[in-house]
Scaffold this active site. Structure first.
Site, mmCIF file in Angstrom:
data_model
loop_
_atom_site.group_PDB
_atom_site.id
_atom_site.type_symbol
_atom_site.label_atom_id
_atom_site.label_comp_id
_atom_site.label_asym_id
_atom_site.label_seq_id
_atom_site.Cartn_x
_atom_site.Cartn_y
_atom_site.Cartn_z
ATOM 1 N N SER A 72 0.881 -1.180 0.298
ATOM 2 C CA SER A 72 0.100 -0.373 -0.200
ATOM 3 C C SER A 72 1.080 0.780 -0.158
ATOM 4 O O SER A 72 1.387 1.332 0.468
ATOM 5 C CB SER A 72 -0.921 -0.335 1.467
ATOM 6 O OG SER A 72 -1.527 1.595 1.879
ATOM 7 N N HIS A 113 -1.742 -2.187 -4.133
ATOM 8 C CA HIS A 113 -2.908 -1.739 -3.422
ATOM 9 C C HIS A 113 -3.130 -0.819 -2.952
ATOM 10 O O HIS A 113 -2.260 0.268 -2.609
ATOM 11 C CB HIS A 113 -3.153 -2.732 -2.005
ATOM 12 C CG HIS A 113 -4.230 -2.406 -1.330
ATOM 13 N ND1 HIS A 113 -5.155 -3.137 -0.966
ATOM 14 C CD2 HIS A 113 -4.283 -1.700 -0.127
ATOM 15 C CE1 HIS A 113 -6.024 -2.933 -0.184
ATOM 16 N NE2 HIS A 113 -6.008 -1.475 0.047
ATOM 17 N N ASP A 121 -5.456 2.810 -1.570
ATOM 18 C CA ASP A 121 -6.612 2.875 -0.968
ATOM 19 C C ASP A 121 -7.087 4.139 -1.299
ATOM 20 O O ASP A 121 -6.392 5.599 -1.146
ATOM 21 C CB ASP A 121 -5.732 3.509 -0.002
ATOM 22 C CG ASP A 121 -5.682 2.281 0.707
ATOM 23 O OD1 ASP A 121 -6.009 0.802 1.152
ATOM 24 O OD2 ASP A 121 -3.962 2.518 1.217
ATOM 25 N N MET A 134 -9.867 7.044 -0.844
ATOM 26 C CA MET A 134 -10.697 7.606 0.536
ATOM 27 C C MET A 134 -11.680 9.202 0.127
ATOM 28 O O MET A 134 -10.684 9.601 0.039
ATOM 29 C CB MET A 134 -9.910 7.834 2.089
ATOM 30 C CG MET A 134 -8.931 6.484 2.387
ATOM 31 S SD MET A 134 -8.023 6.744 3.643
ATOM 32 C CE MET A 134 -6.978 4.459 3.654
ATOM 33 N N HIS A 159 -8.870 -0.106 -3.751
ATOM 34 C CA HIS A 159 -9.673 -0.145 -2.317
ATOM 35 C C HIS A 159 -10.604 0.569 -2.369
ATOM 36 O O HIS A 159 -10.191 1.942 -2.142
ATOM 37 C CB HIS A 159 -8.722 -0.733 -0.961
ATOM 38 C CG HIS A 159 -9.221 -0.657 -0.421
ATOM 39 N ND1 HIS A 159 -8.696 -1.100 1.147
ATOM 40 C CD2 HIS A 159 -10.040 -0.862 0.841
ATOM 41 C CE1 HIS A 159 -9.712 -1.033 2.227
ATOM 42 N NE2 HIS A 159 -10.632 -1.206 1.897
ATOM 43 N N MET A 174 -12.920 2.804 -0.664
ATOM 44 C CA MET A 174 -13.085 3.433 0.891
ATOM 45 C C MET A 174 -14.573 5.032 1.105
ATOM 46 O O MET A 174 -13.466 5.998 1.353
ATOM 47 C CB MET A 174 -12.335 3.708 2.033
ATOM 48 C CG MET A 174 -11.351 2.314 2.525
ATOM 49 S SD MET A 174 -10.365 2.529 3.362
ATOM 50 C CE MET A 174 -8.796 2.547 2.115
ATOM 51 N N MET A 197 -10.743 -6.162 6.631
ATOM 52 C CA MET A 197 -10.172 -4.882 7.459
ATOM 53 C C MET A 197 -9.744 -5.555 8.775
ATOM 54 O O MET A 197 -9.966 -5.862 9.585
ATOM 55 C CB MET A 197 -10.552 -3.962 7.706
ATOM 56 C CG MET A 197 -11.275 -2.903 5.954
ATOM 57 S SD MET A 197 -9.659 -2.386 5.090
ATOM 58 C CE MET A 197 -8.646 -2.085 5.967
ATOM 59 N N ASP A 255 -6.146 -6.367 5.222
ATOM 60 C CA ASP A 255 -5.034 -5.171 4.970
ATOM 61 C C ASP A 255 -5.651 -4.834 6.409
ATOM 62 O O ASP A 255 -6.451 -4.175 7.342
ATOM 63 C CB ASP A 255 -6.148 -4.718 4.134
ATOM 64 C CG ASP A 255 -5.529 -2.835 3.940
ATOM 65 O OD1 ASP A 255 -4.486 -2.437 3.949
ATOM 66 O OD2 ASP A 255 -6.735 -2.263 3.163
HETATM 67 C C1 DX5 Z 1 -6.461 1.213 5.846
HETATM 68 C C2 DX5 Z 1 -5.730 1.151 4.679
HETATM 69 C C3 DX5 Z 1 -4.499 -0.325 4.120
HETATM 70 C C4 DX5 Z 1 -3.278 0.901 5.079
HETATM 71 C C5 DX5 Z 1 -2.813 -0.339 4.881
HETATM 72 O O1 DX5 Z 1 -7.874 2.796 5.398
HETATM 73 O O2 DX5 Z 1 -7.141 0.495 3.763
HETATM 74 O O3 DX5 Z 1 -4.407 -0.196 2.938
HETATM 75 O O4 DX5 Z 1 -2.886 1.845 4.620
HETATM 76 O O5 DX5 Z 1 -1.192 0.419 6.147
HETATM 77 P P1 DX5 Z 1 -0.805 -0.087 7.238
HETATM 78 O O6 DX5 Z 1 0.301 -1.563 6.269
HETATM 79 O O7 DX5 Z 1 -0.071 0.354 7.427
HETATM 80 O O8 DX5 Z 1 -1.757 -0.235 7.881
HETATM 81 ZN ZN ZN Z 2 -6.557 -0.576 2.210
#
Ligand code: DX5
Ligand code: ZN
Length: 214
Positions: free
Chosen positions: A6, A31, A33, A35, A63, A65, A134, A173
């Site tokens: 990520s 991956h 993320d 948001m 992913h 969110m 998660m 994750d």
């Molecule tokens: C959290 C994300 C993860 C996160 C993973 O909301 O979906 O993908 O960035 O990072 P670490 O490994 O630092 O938890």
């Molecule tokens: Zn994620």
């Protein structure tokens, strides 16, 4: 086990060099993320980020969110997403979204937050390519791994072992490091997302090789 880095915590000016390094180290899954500041209390760059990095030859594991993920599917598909994962908690009707993603010829994942019981996905498991568990509250990198996710991994692994119609991968994750990676692997995980523990490590090569061998 597949390692999906990520890059949530990587600064934009460092992104290209980190991605080149990861690619040279044999990383295939990346991956992403995404948001919206509503589904989670944090905001990231949207589809523009994928457009900037899709010159890299990764499997873009996206992913979402976000509230209303339906509004993001076409844009991310066009920008190069290979897998789109949305949150069970973000939608009223799960099935139409799964079908929409599949109609584009890409893979579909569904994710559950730590407080959501795994049984809610039972009606959809036949159609899901990836279950994303998660192991932290979504929103931020660098949080502590929640042990309760191990039972969820086992739950989905046992179901898969006992039902020929289930072909999903199990992805985990949040808070993954070299101490808990073997635990999630033993519970049945196929893909681990790793942000902080990989990006901040002294040797990405060593981390990648170790996870690869699990
Ligand atoms: C959290 C994300 C993860 C996160 C993973 O909301 O979906 O993908 O960035 O990072 P670490 O490994 O630092 O938890
Ligand atoms: Zn994620």
């Amino acid at each position: 086990m597949i390692l999906a880095p990520s890059i949530l915590t990587v600064k934009e000016e460092e992104r290209n060099s980190v991605l080149t390094e990861l690619s040279n180290l044999g990383i295939i899954y990346l991956h992403l993320d995404i948001m919206d500041g509503k589904f989670v209390p944090n905001t990231t760059e949207g589809v523009g980020m994928l457009k900037k990095i899709n010159k890299f030859d990764f499997v873009f594991d996206t992913h979402l969110m976000v509230e209303d993920p339906i509004n993001y599917i076409d844009k991310f598909y066009k920008a190069g997403s290979d897998i789109i994962t949305f949150h069970y908690e973000a939608v009223k009707d799960v099935l139409p979204l799964i079908r929409k993603i599949h109609s584009l010829g890409i893979k579909c994942g569904v994710s559950i937050k730590p407080g959501t019981s795994p049984e809610v996905l039972l009606p959809y498991l036949k159609e899901i390519d990836q279950v994303l568990i998660m192991s932290v509250e979504p929103g931020f990198g660098g949080q502590k791994f929640m042990e309760s996710s191990l039972d969820k991994i086992k739950y989905f692994d046992e179901l898969r072992n006992n039902n020929d119609d289930y072909n999903y991968l199990i992805e985990v994750d949040g808070g993954i490091n070299m101490d808990n990676a073997p635990l999630v692997r033993n519970a049945g995980c196929n893909v681990v997302v790793m942000g902080t523990a990989l990006i901040n490590s002294n040797s990405k090569k060593e981390v990648i090789e170790k996870v690869d061998s699990l």
